[in-house]
Motif scaffolding. Structure first.
Motif, mmCIF file in Angstrom:
data_model
loop_
_atom_site.group_PDB
_atom_site.id
_atom_site.type_symbol
_atom_site.label_atom_id
_atom_site.label_comp_id
_atom_site.label_asym_id
_atom_site.label_seq_id
_atom_site.Cartn_x
_atom_site.Cartn_y
_atom_site.Cartn_z
ATOM 1 N N LYS A 60 0.874 -1.383 -0.057
ATOM 2 C CA LYS A 60 -0.167 0.013 0.042
ATOM 3 C C LYS A 60 0.835 1.324 0.029
ATOM 4 O O LYS A 60 1.585 1.372 0.897
ATOM 5 C CB LYS A 60 -0.869 -0.038 1.253
ATOM 6 N N ILE A 62 1.139 5.619 -0.418
ATOM 7 C CA ILE A 62 0.324 6.941 -0.402
ATOM 8 C C ILE A 62 0.883 7.784 -1.480
ATOM 9 O O ILE A 62 1.854 8.392 -1.536
ATOM 10 C CB ILE A 62 0.697 7.557 1.060
ATOM 11 N N HIS A 74 5.144 7.205 -0.936
ATOM 12 C CA HIS A 74 5.824 6.408 0.250
ATOM 13 C C HIS A 74 4.844 5.488 0.655
ATOM 14 O O HIS A 74 3.519 5.513 0.646
ATOM 15 C CB HIS A 74 6.007 7.279 1.174
ATOM 16 N N PRO A 75 5.381 4.044 1.358
ATOM 17 C CA PRO A 75 4.628 3.087 1.752
ATOM 18 C C PRO A 75 3.806 3.487 3.007
ATOM 19 O O PRO A 75 4.395 3.982 3.926
ATOM 20 C CB PRO A 75 5.470 1.925 1.866
ATOM 21 N N LEU A 76 2.741 2.765 3.037
ATOM 22 C CA LEU A 76 2.028 2.830 4.592
ATOM 23 C C LEU A 76 2.681 2.126 5.472
ATOM 24 O O LEU A 76 3.101 1.051 5.120
ATOM 25 C CB LEU A 76 0.711 2.414 4.063
ATOM 26 N N GLN A 79 3.893 -2.499 7.165
ATOM 27 C CA GLN A 79 4.005 -3.528 6.179
ATOM 28 C C GLN A 79 5.326 -4.097 6.390
ATOM 29 O O GLN A 79 6.263 -3.493 7.088
ATOM 30 C CB GLN A 79 3.996 -2.847 4.815
ATOM 31 N N THR A 133 8.808 3.751 5.622
ATOM 32 C CA THR A 133 8.001 4.725 5.152
ATOM 33 C C THR A 133 8.669 5.838 4.150
ATOM 34 O O THR A 133 8.081 6.467 3.367
ATOM 35 C CB THR A 133 7.138 5.357 6.000
ATOM 36 N N ASN A 167 -2.366 2.269 -4.433
ATOM 37 C CA ASN A 167 -2.373 3.568 -4.096
ATOM 38 C C ASN A 167 -3.698 3.659 -3.201
ATOM 39 O O ASN A 167 -4.792 3.233 -3.613
ATOM 40 C CB ASN A 167 -2.641 4.672 -5.115
ATOM 41 N N ILE A 168 -3.438 4.049 -1.835
ATOM 42 C CA ILE A 168 -4.735 4.193 -1.042
ATOM 43 C C ILE A 168 -5.267 5.633 -0.914
ATOM 44 O O ILE A 168 -6.276 5.545 -0.301
ATOM 45 C CB ILE A 168 -4.189 3.679 0.651
ATOM 46 N N ALA A 169 -4.597 6.399 -1.491
ATOM 47 C CA ALA A 169 -5.280 7.735 -1.663
ATOM 48 C C ALA A 169 -6.311 7.864 -2.710
ATOM 49 O O ALA A 169 -6.762 8.857 -2.839
ATOM 50 C CB ALA A 169 -4.327 8.737 -1.658
#
Length: 170
Positions: A60, A62, A74-76, A79, A133, A167-169
Motif C-alpha cells: 500500500k 500513499i 511512500h509506503p503505508l 507493512q 515509510t 495507492n490508498i489515496a
C-alpha cells in the motif's frame, strides 16, 4: 485428614494444574528467530499475512492527488518483509545464502534507475522487518522485490517475490 495428607493436597493440586496448562502452552508453537548464515536455503514474503493466502501481496502506497504515469509515493506504515529458512532438499525455486552471507537484503527498486531505494536488511529468519515509510515506490502497477544474500558469493542465489502496488489515496 492427617497432617501428612494435608501437606500433600496442595502439592497434588499444583501438579494437576500444571498438567492442564502444559498442553495449552504447546498448542500454538512459536518459531524462534534463526540468524542468517552461510549454507542456508530460504524463501521470503512481502506482507507475510497476505502472502500465506497465495495471493500476490499488495504494498500500500500513499500517493495523494491526481496520479501521473511514473509517479512514486511512500509506503503505508505497518507493512513487512520476512525471510524463512527452508530445510533441504528443496526445489530450485528457493534462494541460497551461499558460502559467505550473514544477511539478506530486500531490494525495492523504483520504476527508474534514479529512484533506487536503500535495502531493507534481514538478519534473522522468521522475523518481520518493517518496510520503511521513506522508500519511493510506484503509485500503482506490479513489480518485484528481490531478496539478495549479502555478502554475495559464487554459490549465492537470490529469491524474488512479485508484488502489486496499491495507492490508498484513490
Amino acid at each position: 485428614m492427617t497432617a501428612r495428607l494435608r501437606a500433600l493436597v496442595p502439592t497434588l493440586a499444583a501438579l494437576a494444574l500444571a498438567g492442564l496448562a502444559a498442553p495449552a502452552a504447546s498448542a500454538d508453537p512459536i518459531q524462534d528467530p534463526i540468524p542468517v548464515g552461510p549454507g542456508m536455503y530460504f524463501t521470503a514474503a512481502v506482507n507475510p499475512q497476505v502472502a500465506s493466502t497465495g495471493a500476490v501481496p499488495v504494498i500500500k502506497v500513499i500517493c495523494p492527488g491526481p496520479i501521473q504515469p511514473g509517479e512514486t509515493g511512500h509506503p503505508l506504515a505497518g507493512q513487512y518483509v520476512e525471510a524463512y529458512a527452508v530445510v533441504p532438499p528443496t526445489s530450485s525455486l528457493a534462494g541460497y545464502t551461499g558460502s559467505a552471507a550473514y544477511e539478506i537484503d530486500a531490494l525495492f527498486n523504483g520504476p527508474t534507475s534514479a529512484a533506487v531505494n536503500p535495502p531493507v536488511v534481514i538478519k534473522n529468519f522468521f522475523v518481520e522487518v518493517p518496510i520503511p515509510t521513506t522508500l519511493n515506490l510506484p503509485c500503482g502497477g506490479t513489480g518485484t522485490v528481490s531478496f539478495v544474500p549479502i555478502p554475495t558469493s559464487p554459490t549465492a542465489k537470490g529469491y524474488a517475490v512479485k508484488v502489486a502496488y496499491g495507492n490508498i489515496a484513490v
